[in-house]
Design a protein around this motif. Structure first.
Motif, mmCIF file in Angstrom:
data_model
loop_
_atom_site.group_PDB
_atom_site.id
_atom_site.type_symbol
_atom_site.label_atom_id
_atom_site.label_comp_id
_atom_site.label_asym_id
_atom_site.label_seq_id
_atom_site.Cartn_x
_atom_site.Cartn_y
_atom_site.Cartn_z
ATOM 1 N N LEU A 180 -37.039 3.905 -11.329
ATOM 2 C CA LEU A 180 -36.093 3.892 -12.442
ATOM 3 C C LEU A 180 -34.789 3.315 -11.911
ATOM 4 O O LEU A 180 -34.128 3.937 -11.075
ATOM 5 N N GLU A 181 -34.445 2.097 -12.350
ATOM 6 C CA GLU A 181 -33.258 1.445 -11.781
ATOM 7 C C GLU A 181 -32.097 1.411 -12.762
ATOM 8 O O GLU A 181 -32.236 0.917 -13.898
ATOM 9 N N HIS A 182 -30.940 1.898 -12.314
ATOM 10 C CA HIS A 182 -29.645 1.786 -13.003
ATOM 11 C C HIS A 182 -29.736 2.198 -14.477
ATOM 12 O O HIS A 182 -29.362 1.421 -15.360
ATOM 13 N N ILE A 183 -30.254 3.421 -14.710
ATOM 14 C CA ILE A 183 -30.236 4.014 -16.053
ATOM 15 C C ILE A 183 -29.408 5.299 -15.981
ATOM 16 O O ILE A 183 -29.073 5.765 -14.889
ATOM 17 N N SER A 216 -30.330 -2.906 3.672
ATOM 18 C CA SER A 216 -29.189 -3.711 4.116
ATOM 19 C C SER A 216 -27.890 -3.232 3.459
ATOM 20 O O SER A 216 -26.807 -3.425 4.012
ATOM 21 N N ASP A 217 -27.998 -2.572 2.296
ATOM 22 C CA ASP A 217 -26.811 -2.008 1.637
ATOM 23 C C ASP A 217 -26.329 -0.752 2.358
ATOM 24 O O ASP A 217 -25.136 -0.601 2.611
ATOM 25 N N ILE A 218 -27.263 0.173 2.695
ATOM 26 C CA ILE A 218 -26.809 1.427 3.325
ATOM 27 C C ILE A 218 -26.317 1.174 4.749
ATOM 28 O O ILE A 218 -25.557 1.960 5.289
HETATM 29 N N1 LIG Z 1 -28.345 -5.946 -1.943
HETATM 30 C C1 LIG Z 1 -28.942 -5.625 -3.092
HETATM 31 N N2 LIG Z 1 -29.010 -4.349 -3.464
HETATM 32 C C2 LIG Z 1 -29.599 -3.998 -4.638
HETATM 33 O O1 LIG Z 1 -29.675 -2.787 -4.934
HETATM 34 C C3 LIG Z 1 -30.137 -5.019 -5.455
HETATM 35 C C4 LIG Z 1 -30.073 -6.349 -4.995
HETATM 36 N N3 LIG Z 1 -29.458 -6.629 -3.832
HETATM 37 N N4 LIG Z 1 -30.617 -7.382 -5.697
HETATM 38 C C5 LIG Z 1 -31.503 -7.036 -6.764
HETATM 39 C C6 LIG Z 1 -30.947 -5.929 -7.535
HETATM 40 C C7 LIG Z 1 -29.619 -6.256 -8.221
HETATM 41 N N5 LIG Z 1 -28.941 -4.996 -8.192
HETATM 42 C C8 LIG Z 1 -27.661 -4.805 -8.735
HETATM 43 C C9 LIG Z 1 -26.610 -5.610 -8.348
HETATM 44 C C10 LIG Z 1 -25.346 -5.442 -8.883
HETATM 45 C C11 LIG Z 1 -25.130 -4.474 -9.862
HETATM 46 C C12 LIG Z 1 -23.746 -4.354 -10.457
HETATM 47 O O2 LIG Z 1 -22.777 -4.795 -9.885
HETATM 48 N N6 LIG Z 1 -23.614 -3.761 -11.645
HETATM 49 C C13 LIG Z 1 -22.338 -3.608 -12.366
HETATM 50 C C14 LIG Z 1 -22.234 -4.574 -13.525
HETATM 51 C C15 LIG Z 1 -22.196 -5.997 -13.113
HETATM 52 C C16 LIG Z 1 -22.247 -6.964 -14.291
HETATM 53 O O3 LIG Z 1 -22.236 -6.528 -15.448
HETATM 54 O O4 LIG Z 1 -22.292 -8.162 -14.034
HETATM 55 C C17 LIG Z 1 -22.243 -2.242 -12.965
HETATM 56 O O5 LIG Z 1 -21.133 -1.726 -13.050
HETATM 57 O O6 LIG Z 1 -23.269 -1.704 -13.384
HETATM 58 C C18 LIG Z 1 -26.183 -3.674 -10.259
HETATM 59 C C19 LIG Z 1 -27.450 -3.842 -9.693
HETATM 60 C C20 LIG Z 1 -29.780 -3.989 -7.621
HETATM 61 N N7 LIG Z 1 -30.664 -4.758 -6.717
#
Ligand SMILES: Nc1nc(=O)c2c([nH]1)NC[C@@H]1CN(c3ccc(C(=O)N[C@@H](CCC(=O)O)C(=O)O)cc3)CN21
Ligand SMILES: CC(C)C(=O)C(=O)O
Ligand SMILES: [Mg+2]
Length: 257
Positions: A180-183, A216-218
């Motif tokens: 579940l991603e970014h919900i 690579s993020d952590i």
């Molecule tokens: N290094 C890395 N880590 C990740 O977790 C990841 C990737 N790459 N690449 C594939 C996806 C892309 N991911 C991401 C990348 C950026 C946001 C982000 O910055 N979200 C902002 C909104 C940005 C916008 O609207 O353009 C936010 O506030 O939700 C979210 C998920 C997660 N995944």
């Protein structure tokens, strides 16, 4: 003992959180596995390691090349490989061919693919019938970045109902777990309660059955991280310091001794 899909489901029942991270080569896989990471994902987010902006350019051959190196580093963790963009959406036959290559050539235990109802349900059911464990991935699906962007998903009532029904359809199709991603944390909690299979969250709150982040993020190796990632160490700084020191010693004839 190596981790199995049955073990992952049992951990959900026991409320023992599942620890997942991504890997892209032998050394990283070995370190994660020895540290006791339960599920190791060769994610298409490896695109960042290769210098791409999005996950779209990664090919199946590149995924397989890296997955073979990861496999050699794992003794215990459950190994999953992402099917990259347009290696499974075209047809069931294409998905079967791609997933089959991953299992045969890399020794991974499962594949992961993005999308839910209705697009991927039949494909997933057929892969599972063929004996291929499949992990689902819904919410923010980065292979659809040009449609969805990177914003949090499931914020409206309509959207969150759609994502919940996708999760149910994926479970019925036979996935052994779902990313579940970014919900919203509330939606992730509802899905987690409703399903018998584990949910692995990334930017989906604390109520999931497990958590995954991009390694690579952590480690502070990525140039930038999503807002939900936590940077536990700054390897860019550590590497830079070591390299600077080496350069000075070479130039001052202090190395080698
Ligand atoms: N290094 C890395 N880590 C990740 O977790 C990841 C990737 N790459 N690449 C594939 C996806 C892309 N991911 C991401 C990348 C950026 C946001 C982000 O910055 N979200 C902002 C909104 C940005 C916008 O609207 O353009 C936010 O506030 O939700 C979210 C998920 C997660 N995944
Ligand atoms: C972060 C996870 C879920 C992923 O799909 C990836 O690393 O590609
Ligand atoms: Mg991915």
């Amino acid at each position: 003992m190596p981790v199995t899909t049955q073990q992952l489901i049992q951990w959900k029942q026991q409320k023992r959180s599942i620890v997942a991270l991504t890997a892209w080569d032998y050394a990283i896989a070995q370190i994660l596995d020895a540290a006791g990471v339960d599920l190791i994902l060769v994610g298409d987010s490896m695109a960042v390691v290769l210098g791409y902006e999005t996950t779209l350019p990664i090919t199946l051959s590149e995924m397989i090349y890296h997955a073979k190196a990861v496999r050699r580093g794992i003794k215990r963790g459950f190994m999953v490989v992402d099917l990259p963009f347009l290696t499974y959406q075209e047809s069931i036959q294409q998905a079967m061919h791609s997933a089959g290559r991953v299992l045969k050539e890399t020794g991974a235990q499962a594949v992961k693919l993005e999308g839910g109802y209705p697009a991927m349900i039949e494909t997933i059911a057929r892969l599972v019938q063929a004996g291929i464990p499949v992990m689902g991935h819904i919410g923010l699906t980065p292979q659809s970045v040009h449609q969805l962007g990177l914003r949090q998903q499931g914020k409206t009532q309509e959207d969150s109902e759609r994502i919940l029904s996708e999760a149910i359809a994926l479970e019925q199709a036979g996935v052994f777990a779902i990313v579940l991603e970014h919900i919203t944390a509330d939606l992730a909690m509802q899905i987690t309660q409703k399903l018998s299979i584990p949910t692995i969250g990334i930017g989906a709150g604390v109520h999931c059955d497990g958590q995954v982040l991009v390694t690579s993020d952590i480690l502070g190796l990525s140039e930038k991280q999503p807002p939900f990632a936590k940077v536990y160490t700054n390897l860019r700084e550590t590497i830079n310091k070591a390299v600077q020191e080496y350069a000075v010693e070479v130039r001052e004839k202090k190395f080698p001794q």
